[in-house]
Scaffold this motif. Structure first.
Motif: not given
Length: 465
Positions: A208-212, A217-220, A270-276
Protein backbone atom coordinates in the motif's frame (compact mmCIF):
# COMPACT_ATOMS: atom_id res chain seq x y z
CA UNK A 1 -31.79 -57.59 12.26
CA UNK A 2 -30.23 -59.17 9.15
CA UNK A 3 -29.01 -62.75 9.60
CA UNK A 4 -25.90 -63.77 7.68
CA UNK A 5 -25.97 -67.34 6.31
CA UNK A 6 -23.32 -69.55 8.00
CA UNK A 7 -21.60 -70.37 4.72
CA UNK A 8 -20.89 -66.63 4.22
CA UNK A 9 -19.27 -66.05 7.63
CA UNK A 10 -15.74 -67.03 6.49
CA UNK A 11 -16.03 -64.42 3.71
CA UNK A 12 -17.19 -61.62 6.02
CA UNK A 13 -13.72 -60.08 6.65
CA UNK A 14 -13.07 -59.96 2.90
CA UNK A 15 -16.47 -58.37 2.28
CA UNK A 16 -15.86 -55.74 4.94
CA UNK A 17 -12.44 -54.98 3.48
CA UNK A 18 -13.92 -54.62 0.00
CA UNK A 19 -16.69 -52.36 1.27
CA UNK A 20 -14.14 -50.16 3.06
CA UNK A 21 -12.08 -49.99 -0.10
CA UNK A 22 -15.07 -48.92 -2.17
CA UNK A 23 -16.01 -46.26 0.36
CA UNK A 24 -12.46 -44.97 0.33
CA UNK A 25 -12.31 -44.95 -3.45
CA UNK A 26 -15.51 -42.90 -3.58
CA UNK A 27 -13.38 -39.96 -2.40
CA UNK A 28 -10.98 -40.30 -5.35
CA UNK A 29 -11.06 -41.06 -9.04
CA UNK A 30 -9.07 -40.54 -12.22
CA UNK A 31 -8.73 -41.13 -15.93
CA UNK A 32 -8.37 -44.62 -17.38
CA UNK A 33 -4.86 -43.93 -18.68
CA UNK A 34 -3.64 -42.75 -15.26
CA UNK A 35 -2.68 -39.28 -16.49
CA UNK A 36 -5.07 -37.55 -14.06
CA UNK A 37 -6.18 -38.27 -10.52
CA UNK A 38 -8.42 -36.23 -8.25
CA UNK A 39 -10.19 -36.57 -4.97
CA UNK A 40 -11.11 -35.28 -1.54
CA UNK A 41 -9.18 -35.37 1.70
CA UNK A 42 -11.09 -34.79 4.93
CA UNK A 43 -8.51 -32.55 6.59
CA UNK A 44 -10.70 -32.17 9.68
CA UNK A 45 -14.05 -33.68 10.58
CA UNK A 46 -16.61 -32.27 8.11
CA UNK A 47 -13.95 -30.16 6.32
CA UNK A 48 -13.18 -31.50 2.83
CA UNK A 49 -10.35 -30.33 0.57
CA UNK A 50 -10.33 -31.11 -3.16
CA UNK A 51 -7.18 -31.85 -5.18
CA UNK A 52 -6.44 -32.62 -8.84
CA UNK A 53 -3.14 -34.13 -10.02
CA UNK A 54 -1.90 -34.20 -13.62
CA UNK A 55 0.93 -36.48 -14.72
CA UNK A 56 2.87 -34.77 -17.51
CA UNK A 57 2.94 -36.41 -20.97
CA UNK A 58 6.35 -34.72 -21.39
CA UNK A 59 7.80 -36.50 -18.34
CA UNK A 60 11.45 -37.51 -18.65
CA UNK A 61 12.64 -40.22 -16.27
CA UNK A 62 16.06 -39.18 -14.99
CA UNK A 63 17.42 -40.37 -11.64
CA UNK A 64 20.06 -37.62 -11.52
CA UNK A 65 17.45 -34.92 -12.20
CA UNK A 66 14.02 -36.19 -11.11
CA UNK A 67 10.86 -34.91 -12.76
CA UNK A 68 9.35 -32.15 -10.56
CA UNK A 69 5.82 -31.55 -9.31
CA UNK A 70 4.27 -28.08 -8.98
CA UNK A 71 1.68 -27.49 -6.26
CA UNK A 72 -0.23 -24.40 -7.42
CA UNK A 73 -1.83 -22.19 -4.75
CA UNK A 74 -4.30 -19.53 -5.91
CA UNK A 75 -4.98 -16.16 -4.30
CA UNK A 76 -8.11 -14.35 -3.21
CA UNK A 77 -8.29 -15.73 -0.55
CA UNK A 78 -11.08 -17.84 -1.98
CA UNK A 79 -9.70 -18.18 -5.51
CA UNK A 80 -9.85 -21.74 -6.83
CA UNK A 81 -6.59 -23.24 -8.07
CA UNK A 82 -8.55 -26.13 -9.59
CA UNK A 83 -10.53 -23.56 -11.56
CA UNK A 84 -8.52 -20.37 -12.12
CA UNK A 85 -4.96 -21.69 -12.07
CA UNK A 86 -5.89 -24.78 -14.02
CA UNK A 87 -8.16 -23.48 -16.78
CA UNK A 88 -7.07 -19.82 -16.96
CA UNK A 89 -3.32 -19.98 -16.36
CA UNK A 90 -1.17 -23.13 -16.48
CA UNK A 91 -3.26 -26.30 -16.89
CA UNK A 92 -3.45 -28.48 -20.03
CA UNK A 93 -6.76 -26.99 -21.23
CA UNK A 94 -8.08 -23.44 -21.35
CA UNK A 95 -11.54 -22.33 -20.26
CA UNK A 96 -12.93 -23.39 -23.64
CA UNK A 97 -11.39 -26.86 -23.18
CA UNK A 98 -8.86 -26.19 -25.94
CA UNK A 99 -5.23 -27.34 -25.59
CA UNK A 100 -2.93 -24.76 -24.00
CA UNK A 101 0.45 -24.66 -25.76
CA UNK A 102 2.09 -22.98 -22.77
CA UNK A 103 0.86 -25.43 -20.13
CA UNK A 104 3.30 -25.92 -17.27
CA UNK A 105 2.95 -29.67 -17.83
CA UNK A 106 5.77 -29.16 -20.32
CA UNK A 107 8.12 -28.78 -17.36
CA UNK A 108 6.44 -30.55 -14.42
CA UNK A 109 3.54 -32.59 -13.08
CA UNK A 110 0.82 -30.35 -11.69
CA UNK A 111 -1.11 -30.58 -8.43
CA UNK A 112 -4.00 -28.14 -8.01
CA UNK A 113 -5.66 -27.79 -4.61
CA UNK A 114 -8.75 -25.80 -3.71
CA UNK A 115 -7.27 -24.22 -0.60
CA UNK A 116 -8.45 -23.24 2.02
CA UNK A 117 -11.49 -25.42 2.67
CA UNK A 118 -14.55 -23.72 1.21
CA UNK A 119 -12.70 -22.66 -1.94
CA UNK A 120 -13.79 -24.03 -5.33
CA UNK A 121 -14.94 -27.64 -4.90
CA UNK A 122 -13.62 -27.81 -1.33
CA UNK A 123 -16.33 -27.42 1.25
CA UNK A 124 -17.21 -27.43 4.93
CA UNK A 125 -20.34 -28.94 6.41
CA UNK A 126 -20.39 -26.34 9.19
CA UNK A 127 -19.69 -22.62 8.69
CA UNK A 128 -17.66 -22.62 11.89
CA UNK A 129 -15.01 -24.74 10.15
CA UNK A 130 -13.58 -22.10 7.82
CA UNK A 131 -9.95 -21.27 8.62
CA UNK A 132 -9.38 -17.88 10.25
CA UNK A 133 -5.59 -17.65 9.82
CA UNK A 134 -2.86 -18.55 7.36
CA UNK A 135 -1.44 -20.94 9.96
CA UNK A 136 -4.71 -22.87 10.14
CA UNK A 137 -4.74 -23.10 6.35
CA UNK A 138 -1.17 -24.44 6.46
CA UNK A 139 -2.15 -27.18 8.91
CA UNK A 140 -5.01 -28.32 6.65
CA UNK A 141 -2.83 -28.30 3.55
CA UNK A 142 -0.07 -30.21 5.32
CA UNK A 143 -2.66 -32.79 6.36
CA UNK A 144 -3.66 -33.18 2.71
CA UNK A 145 -0.03 -33.61 1.63
CA UNK A 146 0.48 -36.31 4.27
CA UNK A 147 -2.52 -38.23 2.94
CA UNK A 148 -1.31 -37.95 -0.67
CA UNK A 149 2.42 -38.47 -0.26
CA UNK A 150 2.98 -40.87 2.61
CA UNK A 151 1.52 -43.85 0.76
CA UNK A 152 2.66 -43.04 -2.77
CA UNK A 153 6.32 -43.65 -3.49
CA UNK A 154 6.00 -42.27 -7.02
CA UNK A 155 5.04 -38.88 -5.59
CA UNK A 156 7.85 -39.02 -3.04
CA UNK A 157 10.44 -39.35 -5.83
CA UNK A 158 9.28 -36.12 -7.44
CA UNK A 159 10.52 -32.92 -5.72
CA UNK A 160 7.62 -30.64 -4.83
CA UNK A 161 7.70 -26.95 -5.68
CA UNK A 162 5.03 -24.89 -3.95
CA UNK A 163 4.15 -22.15 -6.44
CA UNK A 164 1.79 -19.38 -5.41
CA UNK A 165 0.09 -16.32 -6.80
CA UNK A 166 -1.26 -13.27 -4.96
CA UNK A 167 -2.66 -14.14 -1.50
CA UNK A 168 -1.60 -17.69 -2.23
CA UNK A 169 1.93 -16.51 -1.42
CA UNK A 170 1.00 -16.13 2.23
CA UNK A 171 -0.31 -19.69 2.19
CA UNK A 172 2.87 -20.87 0.44
CA UNK A 173 5.14 -19.28 3.04
CA UNK A 174 3.22 -20.72 5.99
CA UNK A 175 2.72 -24.18 4.50
CA UNK A 176 6.37 -24.20 3.42
CA UNK A 177 7.42 -23.81 7.05
CA UNK A 178 4.86 -26.42 8.10
CA UNK A 179 6.12 -28.90 5.49
CA UNK A 180 9.75 -28.47 6.56
CA UNK A 181 8.80 -29.20 10.18
CA UNK A 182 6.66 -32.22 9.23
CA UNK A 183 9.42 -33.69 7.06
CA UNK A 184 12.02 -33.23 9.81
CA UNK A 185 9.68 -34.86 12.32
CA UNK A 186 9.26 -37.88 10.03
CA UNK A 187 5.55 -37.17 9.64
CA UNK A 188 5.66 -36.37 5.94
CA UNK A 189 7.54 -38.28 3.22
CA UNK A 190 8.21 -35.50 0.75
CA UNK A 191 11.16 -33.77 -0.89
CA UNK A 192 10.59 -30.01 -0.91
CA UNK A 193 12.23 -28.54 -4.00
CA UNK A 194 11.40 -24.95 -3.16
CA UNK A 195 8.80 -22.25 -2.55
CA UNK A 196 7.93 -19.84 -5.37
CA UNK A 197 6.17 -16.57 -4.59
CA UNK A 198 4.56 -15.03 -7.67
CA UNK A 199 3.21 -11.47 -7.24
CA UNK A 200 2.51 -12.47 -3.66
CA UNK A 201 0.73 -10.50 -0.91
CA UNK A 202 3.56 -11.14 1.59
CA UNK A 203 3.69 -7.65 3.14
CA UNK A 204 0.48 -5.63 2.64
CA UNK A 205 2.05 -2.62 4.39
CA UNK A 206 4.84 -2.37 1.81
CA UNK A 207 2.42 -2.74 -1.08
CA UNK A 208 0.00 0.00 0.00
CA UNK A 209 2.96 2.34 0.61
CA UNK A 210 4.10 1.69 -2.97
CA UNK A 211 0.81 2.56 -4.66
CA UNK A 212 0.91 6.37 -4.41
CA UNK A 213 4.50 6.83 -5.69
CA UNK A 214 4.03 4.27 -8.48
CA UNK A 215 0.76 5.73 -9.74
CA UNK A 216 2.28 9.23 -9.62
CA UNK A 217 5.21 8.00 -11.75
CA UNK A 218 2.90 6.51 -14.39
CA UNK A 219 0.50 9.50 -14.34
CA UNK A 220 -2.55 7.70 -12.96
CA UNK A 221 -2.49 9.95 -9.89
CA UNK A 222 -1.41 13.56 -9.63
CA UNK A 223 0.59 15.00 -6.74
CA UNK A 224 -2.50 15.59 -4.59
CA UNK A 225 -3.81 12.11 -5.27
CA UNK A 226 -0.47 10.51 -4.43
CA UNK A 227 -0.23 12.46 -1.17
CA UNK A 228 -3.72 11.38 -0.12
CA UNK A 229 -2.90 7.79 -1.06
CA UNK A 230 0.29 7.95 1.01
CA UNK A 231 -1.67 9.36 3.95
CA UNK A 232 -4.10 6.43 3.96
CA UNK A 233 -1.20 3.99 3.54
CA UNK A 234 0.58 5.49 6.54
CA UNK A 235 -2.65 5.17 8.53
CA UNK A 236 -2.62 1.45 7.68
CA UNK A 237 0.97 1.22 8.90
CA UNK A 238 0.00 2.73 12.26
CA UNK A 239 -3.00 0.42 12.59
CA UNK A 240 -0.88 -2.64 11.87
CA UNK A 241 1.72 -1.63 14.44
CA UNK A 242 -1.08 -1.37 17.02
CA UNK A 243 -2.39 -4.81 16.05
CA UNK A 244 -5.61 -3.34 14.66
CA UNK A 245 -5.73 -5.71 11.71
CA UNK A 246 -9.44 -5.40 10.97
CA UNK A 247 -9.18 -1.61 11.05
CA UNK A 248 -6.22 -1.82 8.69
CA UNK A 249 -8.22 -4.04 6.36
CA UNK A 250 -11.08 -1.51 6.31
CA UNK A 251 -8.66 1.33 5.59
CA UNK A 252 -7.17 -0.78 2.79
CA UNK A 253 -10.65 -0.96 1.23
CA UNK A 254 -10.98 2.81 1.64
CA UNK A 255 -7.59 3.31 -0.04
CA UNK A 256 -8.50 1.14 -3.02
CA UNK A 257 -11.78 3.05 -3.42
CA UNK A 258 -9.86 6.35 -3.31
CA UNK A 259 -7.40 5.20 -5.96
CA UNK A 260 -10.21 3.89 -8.16
CA UNK A 261 -12.12 7.17 -8.07
CA UNK A 262 -9.02 9.39 -8.52
CA UNK A 263 -7.35 7.36 -11.28
CA UNK A 264 -10.50 6.81 -13.32
CA UNK A 265 -10.53 3.16 -12.26
CA UNK A 266 -6.96 2.04 -12.82
CA UNK A 267 -6.66 -1.75 -13.09
CA UNK A 268 -5.06 -3.04 -9.89
CA UNK A 269 -3.77 -6.05 -11.82
CA UNK A 270 -2.20 -4.02 -14.65
CA UNK A 271 -1.67 -0.29 -14.10
CA UNK A 272 -1.54 0.41 -17.86
CA UNK A 273 -5.19 -0.59 -18.17
CA UNK A 274 -8.58 0.46 -16.83
CA UNK A 275 -10.54 -1.86 -14.59
CA UNK A 276 -13.56 -2.78 -16.69
CA UNK A 277 -15.29 -4.23 -13.63
CA UNK A 278 -15.15 -1.04 -11.55
CA UNK A 279 -18.09 0.79 -13.03
CA UNK A 280 -20.51 -0.63 -10.47
CA UNK A 281 -18.19 -0.07 -7.49
CA UNK A 282 -19.29 3.17 -5.90
CA UNK A 283 -19.30 2.87 -2.12
CA UNK A 284 -16.46 2.97 0.37
CA UNK A 285 -15.39 -0.52 1.35
CA UNK A 286 -16.91 -2.13 -1.73
CA UNK A 287 -13.47 -2.96 -3.12
CA UNK A 288 -12.68 -5.18 -0.15
CA UNK A 289 -16.14 -6.73 -0.31
CA UNK A 290 -15.72 -7.66 -3.97
CA UNK A 291 -12.00 -8.57 -3.97
CA UNK A 292 -12.52 -12.27 -4.71
CA UNK A 293 -15.18 -11.47 -7.30
CA UNK A 294 -12.92 -8.95 -9.10
CA UNK A 295 -10.11 -11.50 -9.08
CA UNK A 296 -12.40 -14.00 -10.80
CA UNK A 297 -13.84 -11.44 -13.22
CA UNK A 298 -10.42 -10.18 -14.30
CA UNK A 299 -9.18 -13.67 -15.12
CA UNK A 300 -12.40 -14.36 -16.99
CA UNK A 301 -11.90 -11.24 -19.14
CA UNK A 302 -8.25 -12.11 -19.80
CA UNK A 303 -9.10 -15.68 -20.74
CA UNK A 304 -11.90 -14.61 -23.06
CA UNK A 305 -9.73 -12.00 -24.82
CA UNK A 306 -6.86 -14.43 -25.35
CA UNK A 307 -9.00 -17.40 -26.42
CA UNK A 308 -9.15 -18.46 -30.06
CA UNK A 309 -12.74 -19.51 -29.49
CA UNK A 310 -15.69 -17.16 -29.80
CA UNK A 311 -17.03 -18.58 -26.55
CA UNK A 312 -16.59 -16.48 -23.42
CA UNK A 313 -15.59 -19.60 -21.54
CA UNK A 314 -17.64 -18.83 -18.43
CA UNK A 315 -15.72 -20.60 -15.69
CA UNK A 316 -18.64 -20.87 -13.27
CA UNK A 317 -20.74 -22.68 -15.86
CA UNK A 318 -17.80 -24.87 -16.89
CA UNK A 319 -16.92 -25.95 -13.36
CA UNK A 320 -20.51 -26.60 -12.35
CA UNK A 321 -21.29 -28.28 -15.65
CA UNK A 322 -18.88 -30.27 -17.83
CA UNK A 323 -16.05 -30.49 -15.28
CA UNK A 324 -18.27 -31.50 -12.38
CA UNK A 325 -19.79 -34.16 -14.62
CA UNK A 326 -16.33 -35.44 -15.58
CA UNK A 327 -15.07 -35.62 -12.00
CA UNK A 328 -18.21 -37.47 -10.81
CA UNK A 329 -17.23 -37.42 -7.11
CA UNK A 330 -18.31 -33.83 -6.37
CA UNK A 331 -21.35 -34.05 -4.04
CA UNK A 332 -24.57 -32.98 -5.72
CA UNK A 333 -25.19 -30.30 -3.10
CA UNK A 334 -21.73 -28.74 -3.64
CA UNK A 335 -21.53 -25.92 -6.15
CA UNK A 336 -18.06 -24.76 -7.27
CA UNK A 337 -17.18 -21.47 -5.61
CA UNK A 338 -20.33 -21.26 -3.49
CA UNK A 339 -18.39 -20.75 -0.23
CA UNK A 340 -15.55 -18.59 -1.63
CA UNK A 341 -16.84 -15.29 -0.22
CA UNK A 342 -17.15 -16.95 3.19
CA UNK A 343 -13.48 -18.01 2.93
CA UNK A 344 -12.48 -14.37 2.41
CA UNK A 345 -14.68 -13.18 5.27
CA UNK A 346 -13.25 -15.74 7.70
CA UNK A 347 -9.69 -14.60 6.95
CA UNK A 348 -10.29 -10.86 7.32
CA UNK A 349 -8.36 -10.60 10.58
CA UNK A 350 -5.30 -12.17 8.92
CA UNK A 351 -5.60 -10.43 5.56
CA UNK A 352 -3.21 -7.56 6.34
CA UNK A 353 -0.71 -9.55 8.40
CA UNK A 354 2.77 -9.88 6.83
CA UNK A 355 4.50 -13.21 6.29
CA UNK A 356 8.08 -11.93 5.94
CA UNK A 357 9.09 -13.90 9.03
CA UNK A 358 8.06 -17.16 7.38
CA UNK A 359 10.08 -16.35 4.26
CA UNK A 360 13.08 -15.67 6.52
CA UNK A 361 12.58 -19.02 8.23
CA UNK A 362 12.48 -20.85 4.90
CA UNK A 363 15.72 -19.19 3.80
CA UNK A 364 17.43 -19.97 7.10
CA UNK A 365 16.38 -23.63 6.72
CA UNK A 366 18.11 -23.74 3.34
CA UNK A 367 14.87 -23.94 1.32
CA UNK A 368 15.11 -22.49 -2.18
CA UNK A 369 12.91 -19.38 -2.27
CA UNK A 370 12.08 -17.78 -5.61
CA UNK A 371 10.22 -14.50 -5.98
CA UNK A 372 8.81 -13.33 -9.30
CA UNK A 373 6.91 -10.15 -10.07
CA UNK A 374 5.11 -8.75 -13.09
CA UNK A 375 6.38 -5.31 -14.08
CA UNK A 376 2.85 -3.89 -14.53
CA UNK A 377 1.26 -5.24 -11.35
CA UNK A 378 -0.20 -2.70 -8.93
CA UNK A 379 -1.86 -4.75 -6.18
CA UNK A 380 1.45 -6.53 -5.48
CA UNK A 381 3.69 -3.94 -7.10
CA UNK A 382 7.33 -4.78 -7.77
CA UNK A 383 8.57 -1.83 -5.71
CA UNK A 384 6.52 -3.15 -2.77
CA UNK A 385 8.03 -6.61 -3.21
CA UNK A 386 11.52 -5.13 -3.34
CA UNK A 387 10.75 -3.20 -0.13
CA UNK A 388 9.74 -6.26 1.90
CA UNK A 389 12.70 -8.26 0.62
CA UNK A 390 14.96 -5.61 2.19
CA UNK A 391 13.32 -6.35 5.56
CA UNK A 392 14.58 -9.95 5.54
CA UNK A 393 16.98 -10.85 8.35
CA UNK A 394 18.57 -13.57 6.20
CA UNK A 395 22.36 -13.40 6.40
CA UNK A 396 22.77 -13.45 2.62
CA UNK A 397 20.67 -10.34 1.98
CA UNK A 398 23.57 -7.89 1.57
CA UNK A 399 25.29 -10.09 -1.00
CA UNK A 400 21.98 -10.71 -2.76
CA UNK A 401 21.30 -6.96 -2.99
CA UNK A 402 24.74 -6.31 -4.42
CA UNK A 403 24.60 -9.10 -7.01
CA UNK A 404 24.19 -8.32 -10.69
CA UNK A 405 21.03 -9.11 -12.64
CA UNK A 406 20.99 -11.30 -15.72
CA UNK A 407 18.76 -10.52 -18.70
CA UNK A 408 16.16 -13.10 -19.76
CA UNK A 409 15.01 -13.95 -23.27
CA UNK A 410 12.26 -16.23 -24.48
CA UNK A 411 13.49 -19.63 -25.70
CA UNK A 412 17.07 -18.48 -25.14
CA UNK A 413 16.88 -16.16 -28.16
CA UNK A 414 19.21 -13.33 -27.13
CA UNK A 415 18.55 -11.59 -30.43
CA UNK A 416 14.96 -11.09 -29.34
CA UNK A 417 13.43 -8.62 -26.92
CA UNK A 418 14.39 -8.59 -23.27
CA UNK A 419 11.64 -10.41 -21.36
CA UNK A 420 12.92 -9.98 -17.83
CA UNK A 421 15.81 -10.13 -15.39
CA UNK A 422 16.92 -12.51 -12.67
CA UNK A 423 19.17 -12.12 -9.65
CA UNK A 424 20.31 -14.96 -7.38
CA UNK A 425 22.44 -15.49 -4.31
CA UNK A 426 22.57 -18.81 -2.48
CA UNK A 427 18.95 -19.98 -2.08
CA UNK A 428 17.18 -16.68 -2.87
CA UNK A 429 16.19 -15.89 -6.46
CA UNK A 430 14.27 -12.88 -7.83
CA UNK A 431 12.71 -12.63 -11.31
CA UNK A 432 11.51 -9.34 -12.81
CA UNK A 433 9.07 -10.21 -15.64
CA UNK A 434 8.63 -7.39 -18.17
CA UNK A 435 5.30 -6.71 -19.83
CA UNK A 436 3.34 -8.74 -17.28
CA UNK A 437 0.80 -7.66 -14.72
CA UNK A 438 -0.42 -9.63 -11.71
CA UNK A 439 -0.98 -12.85 -13.69
CA UNK A 440 2.46 -13.59 -15.13
CA UNK A 441 1.64 -16.98 -16.76
CA UNK A 442 -1.27 -15.33 -18.59
CA UNK A 443 0.53 -12.17 -19.71
CA UNK A 444 3.94 -13.67 -20.54
CA UNK A 445 3.46 -17.45 -20.96
CA UNK A 446 6.71 -18.09 -22.82
CA UNK A 447 9.10 -16.53 -20.31
CA UNK A 448 7.02 -17.90 -17.42
CA UNK A 449 7.53 -21.41 -18.77
CA UNK A 450 11.27 -20.86 -19.18
CA UNK A 451 11.44 -19.48 -15.64
CA UNK A 452 9.63 -22.55 -14.30
CA UNK A 453 12.10 -24.88 -16.00
CA UNK A 454 15.04 -22.99 -14.52
CA UNK A 455 13.52 -22.97 -11.02
CA UNK A 456 12.64 -26.68 -10.99
CA UNK A 457 15.72 -27.88 -12.92
CA UNK A 458 13.26 -29.80 -15.08
CA UNK A 459 14.87 -32.47 -17.26
CA UNK A 460 12.71 -31.11 -20.08
CA UNK A 461 14.62 -27.84 -19.83
CA UNK A 462 17.99 -29.57 -20.01
CA UNK A 463 16.96 -31.62 -23.03
CA UNK A 464 15.77 -28.54 -24.90
CA UNK A 465 19.19 -26.88 -24.93
Amino acid sequence: MVKIPPFLLPLLPLCLLLCFSLLHRADASGTVDGSEHWGYVQVRPRAHMFWWHYRSPHRIENDSSPWPTVLWLQGGPGGSGVGFGNFFEIGPLDNNLKLRSSTWLRKADLLFVDNPVGTGYSFVEDTGLFVTSDEEAAIDLTTLLKKLYNKHESLQKSPLYIVAESYGGKFAATVGVSVVKAVKAGELKLKLGGVVLGDSWISPEDFVLSWGPLLLDVSRLDKNGAENSNSLAEKITVQLKKGLNRDAERTWGELEDFIASNSNNVDFYNFLQDDDSSGSITTVGSYEESFARRYSRYLSIKAASSSSSSSSGNLHDLMNGAIKEKLKIIPKNVSWGAQSDDVFDALRSDFMKPRIKEVDELLSQGVNVTIYNGQLDLICATRGTEAWVQKLKWDGLTDFTGANRKALYCDGNEAGATKGFVKSHKNLHFYWILGAGHFVPVDQPCIALKMLGDITHSPATASSH
